[in-house]
Scaffold this active site. Structure first.
Site, PDB file in Angstrom:
ATOM      1  N   GLU A 436     -13.399 -13.854  -6.371  1.00  0.00           N
ATOM      2  CA  GLU A 436     -12.855 -15.210  -6.288  1.00  0.00           C
ATOM      3  C   GLU A 436     -11.367 -15.330  -6.540  1.00  0.00           C
ATOM      4  O   GLU A 436     -10.909 -16.430  -6.878  1.00  0.00           O
ATOM      5  CB  GLU A 436     -13.595 -16.099  -7.287  1.00  0.00           C
ATOM      6  N   GLU A 470     -17.947 -18.160  -4.305  1.00  0.00           N
ATOM      7  CA  GLU A 470     -16.546 -17.876  -4.648  1.00  0.00           C
ATOM      8  C   GLU A 470     -15.714 -19.161  -4.682  1.00  0.00           C
ATOM      9  O   GLU A 470     -14.795 -19.284  -5.485  1.00  0.00           O
ATOM     10  CB  GLU A 470     -15.934 -16.876  -3.662  1.00  0.00           C
TER      11      GLU A 470
END
Ligand code: ZN
Length: 1092
Positions: A436, A470
């Site tokens: 992420e 994410e």
């Protein structure tokens, strides 16, 4: 971060057969023999585990175990104090990094300068920070910054000056109001370096384009610097470097620490590493990629590499002009480098305040698709999806759903997306599922790209799930970050929960909350092992962190958060979430902070005033395992006795765990009440061991507790109620697929540990005999049958098991026409795939010949890219072809694997290759995992099948330990535990168990970091061996009786009885008390406390 396909497959490995198709949450369809357990605790447990291993190997009985290594009262080492040595001291705090890197992909090297603005809150004489595998030049400099107030034209960014303002709200003792000015000063004061001075000009130019002038104001600005002599730079333990200063730092003064360093772009999958791919002209192209979570930023540049040391970053990268450089922030300027023809600097905008593990940069020759969306605060945010040029057509789905998700999340979280761009990029070599990094999210190719021409629903779903996960982190994790890795579950559990919420929003047809419940039921199996661990468990130093990336943090975390949501209501939960994010943005929080925000919200609801969110949630996050709720009805009075006990598969659970009590929200309904009247909100609480509740339902109605399977516990009922539930299930009265699955799953798992007669569980499976169209019901039913299939496989009764499975599969297979028609929707495709796979497993002649024909048709094509097999059935066809075939099938698929440039094709094949039953083929594959199989696929070769495959993998691992260990630990911290689990994850004999123990003991030093994996492998094996001994014969008898017509017909309203199976509940050696079959068996011991 999302787990890789292989890494998720440890899910419930104690209950899966290895050759079962397992529908992983974030993986492609894969074969669950890819058992890649990664949950391991590091150092604290080392002594403990080694103790256990020593004890096993020396054949001590459990009861006689010595206390030298294993402390029974602290199975997880929770009481160990932190090692004073390994965490960074908090005396010196960074607020800003100016990072300048020169990258040379061809020679795999990089060099850089970092200027870190720091402050001290104590007059310390040394500065301690992280650096790993870097050479730090001796020309380090430290300068004290001296400021004075002058009138200035204050520069403020056009957009999002709110972000800067918020930084001063952080709980760290960092005052950042002067750092923006000090940044440019950094460059100005270091004019001794030509590169830096060049850069300084550029930064100023950039500032002009990015800012607007505001009225004259008084501003603190820079005036002078004073150098502090650095006496020495020493290497410390735990990747730390220690700078010893001539004089102590003053408090609350900015210092700038300048370090020059060099490093190697690694061949692993962490830090700053090299990835490669072959383009359509057959040329090998290089990329430079970063993967810093959890602790690899330190191997790319010297830094304070712990999540609580948030700072702003301004990054510049020098690279060849033919390559694109991306980072977290927008590119603000590019300039040629005169002394390096063909090279340029790319300068990125200053970041918001963030943790080091979220920093990212990628150098590639990729192409992108672009779109944009307008954020809540009315800013147009460009979104790009990047891939190697050949795969750009597969980026459509991602570019289509990303703005929808971002926009939806702004509503969910009540805050705009904070950066002014979003890049998503598919990396050819990538270890986890995705990462992420704020504003630059990295993915495996198979988790970002979707081939619309093939249109495999599972591939599409995996892409949606990983993107949703994410993007949720951009708020939960990036904006508000856990203070330390102990609370990793907060990041991952929350993102996991929100990923289902997000995907359900954009693809409502997939019934994502059914998948959520299915994943939970899978986890309940492994969370019942003796050495399972709590979601919130102490991490003392960095070596333990990677072991936290497990399904306990992800899936259990998500379940606990969802249970809270349903307990306090969606409205209060949302309110609490917004309070939490606003209170902690740009900062770091702990789980208690989240509970306090939720408490603030619930104060406005009178019905929740008595609820202590902290007390409630602590019983779930800080205790390992989960309870079974035993429900005994008094059919005359309508009162119901409810009791809680630890649910465990261990014969000798830890006393500490037996004594645990949870605050359990109890929801219930009559199962025949209209579903519209069912509520998941608790109608009662069980906080002590035992309570009595009056439930006004008719004695002929079945009582159903834990509505919608929201609570993280199992439910056992008295015999009469099981009978009523069974009738309701078989008569079609129970409509909810979640409820059906829950009843089947609870019954099977209660039977597994002797708390319910197996005849109940097996009897429930006949509910699908006249057809069942829910994919979730089949998923759960077949998952539970997979446990039996694996354990019975080498017994004579296995033939009856196969016949029984053919009986229960028959009707639904007919209804879906054996998968020969096009599925009517995605859910239908998921269902068909599972049913037909099982049809082949139980060796139905139709299935085997169909699969062979499909495979042969493909092999006859001149170009392997012309694959006539329906795309969504390819995995099962490959699997069956390999299982039933030999060298010819293997070589064909191996050749396609090597020559295909399509990552989806490659991963589907490599996940199925180990299902071969040929010894020579398996050994060949294991050898190739050390050589020609590309890094990210290598571990899949170890997902072999028992007994032939696992036996060979054990031999191979034992014989080539050093080589295998070196190969996989070099890649990252997650791979090697997966290899060991592949070899030892399906033990069914004592002989194999001793083999595992002596292997572990012999290599104990190297295996220390995966002690928890080893412990769980031992727990699983011990349980399995015991189960087979106790249950195999009577269960085989039940199948025999059923298929030879000796049991009542399935349409009968009575349960088939299982006389031959001893009711182990009555002679169980477990400490867990059963409630079946006698309703008077509810314990009324003095320690039972009643509370509602
Ligand atoms: Zn994550």
């Amino acid at each position: 971060m999302t787990l890789s396909n292989s890494r998720q497959q440890f899910l419930a490995y104690e209950s899966q057969t290895p050759d079962d198709i397992h529908y992983g949450r974030k993986g492609g369809i894969f074969v669950s023999n890819c058992i890649c357990a990664t949950f391991i605790i590091f150092a604290i447990v080392i002594a403990v585990i080694v103790g256990v291993i020593v004890h096993f190997v020396t054949y001590f009985k459990v009861a006689q175990k010595t206390v030298d290594f294993w402390d029974e009262t602290e199975p997880f080492g929770q009481s160990s104090g932190p090692s004073p040595d390994l965490r960074l001291p908090t005396d010196v705090v960074p607020s800003f990094y100016r990072l300048k890197l020169k990258t040379d992909l061809d020679n795999s090297t990089f060099s850089g300068d970092v200027f870190i603005t720091i402050r001290a809150n104590r007059g310390v004489r040394d500065i301690i920070l992280h650096a790993k595998n870097l050479s730090i030049n001796s020309n380090a400099k430290l300068t004290e910054q001296i400021y004075e107030k002058v009138e200035t034209l204050r520069s403020t960014k056009v957009k999002r000056d709110v972000a800067d303002a918020n930084v001063t709200e952080t709980s760290q003792n960092v005052t950042t109001d002067v750092t923006p000015m000090s940044v440019n000063d950094t460059n100005v004061t270091t004019t001794d370096s030509t590169v830096v001075s060049t850069d300084s000009n550029v930064t100023q130019a950039t500032t002009t384009t990015q800012t607007v002038s505001k009225p004259v104001d008084t501003e603190i600005t820079h005036s002078a610097v004073r150098s502090i002599r650095i006496l020495s730079i020493m290497k410390g333990t735990g990747d730390r470097i220690i700078l010893v200063l001539e004089s102590p730092l003053k408090t609350n003064i900015d210092y700038i620490l300048q370090l020059s360093f060099e490093g190697v772009i690694s061949n692993s999958l962490t830090g700053f590493y090299k990835s490669t791919y072959t383009n359509s002209q057959g040329e090998v192209r290089n990329l430079g990629v970063t993967q810093f979570e959890p602790t690899s930023a330190r191997s790319a540049f010297p830094c304070f590499d712990e999540p609580a040391f948030k700072a702003k970053f301004e990054i510049s990268i020098a690279h060849p002009q033919t390559i694109t450089a991306l980072s977290n922030m927008k590119t603000v300027a590019q300039e040629p480098i005169p002394e390096m023809p063909g090279w340029q600097w790319t300068h990125f905008d200053r970041s918001v305040s963030m943790s080091t593990y979220l920093v990212a940069y990628v150098l590639s020759d990729f192409k992108s698709l672009e779109t944009s969306y307008t954020s809540k605060d009315n800013v147009t945010i460009p979104i790009k999806v990047w891939t190697r040029p050949e795969l750009i057509s597969k980026a459509n789905y991602a570019i289509n759903i990303t703005p929808k998700l971002l926009s939806y999340y702004e509503d969910v979280f009540g805050l705009p997306y904070e950066l002014d761009k979003m890049d998503l990029i598919a990396i050819p070599d990538f270890s986890s599922g995705a990462m992420e990094n704020w504003g630059l999210v990295t993915f495996r190719e198979t988790t970002l790209l979707f081939d619309e021409t093939q249109n495999v629903p599972r591939d599409k779903q995996n892409v949606a799930i990983d993107i949703a996960h994410e993007l949720a982190h951009q708020w939960f994790g990036n904006l508000v970050t856990m203070r330390w890795w102990t609370d990793l579950w907060l990041n991952e559990g929350f993102a996991t929960y929100i990923e289902y919420v997000g995907v359900d929003k954009i693809e409502p047809g997939w019934d994502m909350f059914e998948s959520f419940s299915r994943d939970k039921m899978d986890l309940l199996r492994s969370d019942a092992l003796k050495n399972t661990s709590p979601v919130s468990r102490k991490v003392v130093d960095a070596s333990e962190i990677s072991q936290k990336f497990d399904e306990i943090s992800y899936t259990k975390g998500a379940n606990l958060i969802r249970m809270l949501n349903h307990t306090i209501s969606e409205e209060m939960f949302h309110k609490g979430l917004v309070i939490y994010l606003n209170d902690w943005k740009y900062s770091n929080a702990e789980e208690t902070d989240l509970w306090q925000s939720m408490s603030k919200a619930t104060q406005s609801d009178p019905s929740l005033r008595d609820l202590s969110v902290v007390d409630f949630m602590n019983t779930w996050t800080k205790q390992a395992g989960y309870p079974v709720v035993n429900v005994n009805r008094n059919y005359k009075t309508g009162s119901v006795e409810i009791e809680q006990r630890l649910f465990t598969t261990a014969k000798d659970p830890y006393q500490k765990m037996i004594d645990q009590l949870w605050h359990i929200p109890i929801s219930y309904t009559a199962v025949d009440a209209p579903v519209s009247q069912w509520s998941t909100k608790p109608q009662s609480w069980l906080k002590g061991r035992f309570t009595i509740v009056d439930i006004p339902i008719n004695s002929t109605q079945a009582l159903y507790v834990n509505v919608g399977a929201i609570g993280y516990y199992r439910v056992n009922y008295d015999q009469t109620n099981w009978q009523l539930l069974s009738e309701a299930l078989k008569s079609g009265q129970v409509k909810s697929p979640i409820t059906k699955s829950q009843l089947i799953d609870d019954a099977f798992n209660l039977a597994k540990v002797g708390q319910l007669n197996y005849s109940y569980a097996l009897g429930l499976t006949t509910c699908v005999i006249n057809g069942e169209s829910s994919k979730m019901v089949w998923d759960q039913l077949l998952n539970n049958m997979a446990f039996l299939r694996h354990n019975l496989r080498w017994t004579s009764g296995y033939l009856y098991f196969q016949d029984y499975m053919k009986i229960i599969l028959a009707e639904q297979l007919k209804q879906v026409n054996y998968g020969l028609d096009k599925p009517k929707d995605d859910n239908d495709a998921f269902l068909i795939e599972n049913l037909v796979m099982w049809e082949c497993y139980v060796e139905s002649p139709r299935c085997l010949s169909w699969a062979k024909e499909q495979f042969d048709n493909w092999t006859k094509q001149e170009d392997f890219n012309n694959n006539p097999i329906p795309s969504y059935l390819r995995s099962l066809v490959y699997n069956t072809a390999l299982r039933q075939g030999g060298r010819k099938e293997f070589e064909f698929l191996w050749n396609v694997f090597l020559n295909s440039t399509d990552p989806t094709v490659k991963s589907l094949i490599i996940n199925n290759l180990p299902s071969s039953r040929e010894g020579a083929i398996i050994t060949t594959l294991l050898e190739k995992s050390l050589s020609e199989i590309p890094k990210q696929y290598a571990v899949a070769a170890w997902t072999v099948e028992p007994p032939v495959g696992t036996r060979l993998a054990q031999d191979f691992l034992i014989k080539n330990f050093d080589q295998v260990y070196a190969k996989f630990t070099d890649m990252d911290a997650f791979m090697f535990p997966a290899v060991v689990s592949g070899a030892f994850g399906f033990i069914t004999t004592e002989e194999e168990l001793s083999r595992l123990k002596s292997f572990a003991l012999k290599n104990k030093e190297k295996l220390k970091p995966m002690s928890q994996t080893l412990q769980k492998l031992v727990d699983t094996a011990t349980f399995r061996i015991d189960w087979i001994q106790k249950n195999a014969a009577p269960i085989n008898q039940w199948f025999k009786d059923y298929v030879t017509g000796k049991l009542p017909s399935p349409s009968s309203s009575t349960l088939p009885t299982l006389d031959a199976v001893p009711d182990v509940s009555t002679n169980s050696t477990s400490d867990v008390t059963t409630t079946v079959p006698d309703t008077t068996a509810i314990p009324t011991a003095a320690d039972n406390t009643t509370s509602v």
